[in-house]
Design an enzyme around this catalytic site. Sequence first.
Site, PDB file in Angstrom:
ATOM      1  N   ASN A 205       0.858  -1.199   0.000  1.00 16.76           N
ATOM      2  CA  ASN A 205       0.000   0.000   0.000  1.00 16.76           C
ATOM      3  C   ASN A 205       0.888   1.241   0.000  1.00 16.76           C
ATOM      4  O   ASN A 205       2.105   1.124   0.187  1.00 16.76           O
ATOM      5  CB  ASN A 205      -0.939  -0.041   1.213  1.00 16.76           C
ATOM      6  CG  ASN A 205      -0.156  -0.127   2.508  1.00 16.76           C
ATOM      7  OD1 ASN A 205       0.580   0.778   2.859  1.00 16.76           O
ATOM      8  ND2 ASN A 205      -0.273  -1.249   3.212  1.00 16.76           N
ATOM      9  N   PHE A 318      -4.744   2.737  14.615  1.00 13.60           N
ATOM     10  CA  PHE A 318      -4.890   3.736  13.545  1.00 13.60           C
ATOM     11  C   PHE A 318      -5.879   3.182  12.537  1.00 13.60           C
ATOM     12  O   PHE A 318      -5.832   1.992  12.209  1.00 13.60           O
ATOM     13  CB  PHE A 318      -3.530   4.026  12.889  1.00 13.60           C
ATOM     14  CG  PHE A 318      -2.617   4.771  13.816  1.00 13.60           C
ATOM     15  CD1 PHE A 318      -2.017   4.121  14.891  1.00 13.60           C
ATOM     16  CD2 PHE A 318      -2.393   6.124  13.644  1.00 13.60           C
ATOM     17  CE1 PHE A 318      -1.208   4.814  15.784  1.00 13.60           C
ATOM     18  CE2 PHE A 318      -1.577   6.833  14.528  1.00 13.60           C
ATOM     19  CZ  PHE A 318      -0.984   6.165  15.601  1.00 13.60           C
ATOM     20  N   LYS A 332     -13.695  -0.601  14.773  1.00 10.82           N
ATOM     21  CA  LYS A 332     -12.369  -1.249  14.864  1.00 10.82           C
ATOM     22  C   LYS A 332     -11.812  -1.140  16.281  1.00 10.82           C
ATOM     23  O   LYS A 332     -11.169  -2.061  16.775  1.00 10.82           O
ATOM     24  CB  LYS A 332     -11.384  -0.585  13.900  1.00 10.82           C
ATOM     25  CG  LYS A 332     -11.550  -1.052  12.481  1.00 10.82           C
ATOM     26  CD  LYS A 332     -10.616  -0.333  11.534  1.00 10.82           C
ATOM     27  CE  LYS A 332     -11.079  -0.555  10.107  1.00 10.82           C
ATOM     28  NZ  LYS A 332     -10.369   0.248   9.133  1.00 10.82           N
TER      29      LYS A 332
END
Length: 399
Positions: A205, A318, A332
């Site tokens: 990524n 994060f 999350k």
Amino acid sequence: MKKIALGVCSSISIYKACEIIRLFQSEGLGVRVIMTEKATRFIQPYLFTSLTGERTIVELFDDGQRPIEHISLVDEISLLLIAPATANIIAKMASGVADDFLSTFYLAVKCPVLVAPAMNEAMYLHPQTQENIKKLKALGVNFVEPESGYLACGKQGPGRLASPRTIVDHSLRLIRSREAFRGKVVLVTAGPTREFLDPVRFLSNPSSGKMGYELAREAFQLGAEVILVSGPTYFEPPAGVHLEKVTTAEEMKQAVLKHYPRADVVLMAAAVADFRFCGNFREKLRKQDIRPVLEVEPTPDILEELGRRKERQLLVGFAAETGELREKAAEKMTRKGVDLMVANDVSGQETGFASDDNEVLLIWPDGRSRKIPRMSKRKISQEIMKEIEVLLNERRRQI
Ligand code: CTP
């Protein structure tokens, strides 16, 4: 504004003092330069006067007008840094000789003192110099180790002045260190991971690792012991941190789990690749041998695993999203057992992946949230660490 007194001695690396001054100034710190007489043979004091906007001090007696300037300057500074420091100034400091402004000033200061040696490798390794350094360390003087490499004298070995960035980072730790972080171990992950199909092809990524590196730098400056587990990035590791380089999610997981039992705070800033190929080939595959649809499998979710194994650790997650930021990040946070979630929208051009700036939303499990508007990743890391300090202090009060 805090001020730094920068002692500059006669060394070929004297030019690096200019960069050190610039770096302090970019941190909002003023600098007052003190040169030894011999240093003025390399550079005119006027250069430092122009850079700092304050008269460079060389003489102990300034035309007889202000004989006790060293006493008044003592109260204005928060650090005495000597960079470059020669074998001579180190020897004088170790034995208390006060025969010029800099050596006299050293005896008068009450603030922390940091010494960055620069000399020929034989002089540095000489038992007398090592003895002097040992003595000064025992007296509470701090040192930034010189680097090894080619020296101006043509020899190779330890003695080259540490880089200005390293010296400034160590300086900042001495003046910014906070009680909450002292003796604490902060584990930071950064960068992307790469999941290889064969030696030349991988899934990854666009993460640059900048956010994680800034967090590691900030944690070091605040006084913590920092372990940085990093995927592939192009950044120099911040000064003073223990760096462990990894490539895949599995390697990152192993490195993180190894250090987890010692960690007080974990910042999972890495952009872990979510999938890897089923099968990893040692030899480069020929194009025609690769099927158009490749099978993938999920990588281990490191943060989720940390959440399950959590004892006293403070977990910071994060979340990179492209919409419904708050809802997705909050989900999350609960799923991974996180104590503070840093959510950011990566759909913007100017913020998020591989950019210098960011804009984040901090979310706590009790429903609180705080928006940090667009600013540099360095500043964002400072804001995040401030919140972690609050959480660490809250925990200390609860014990
Ligand atoms: N994370 C992790 N291991 C993974 C994937 C993510 O530890 N295999 C961590 C990241 O470092 C980050 C947090 O989990 O701190 C959230 O990462 P993110 O990619 O946003 O979440 P995912 O769980 O992968 O969810 P999704 O990709 O579906 O949004």
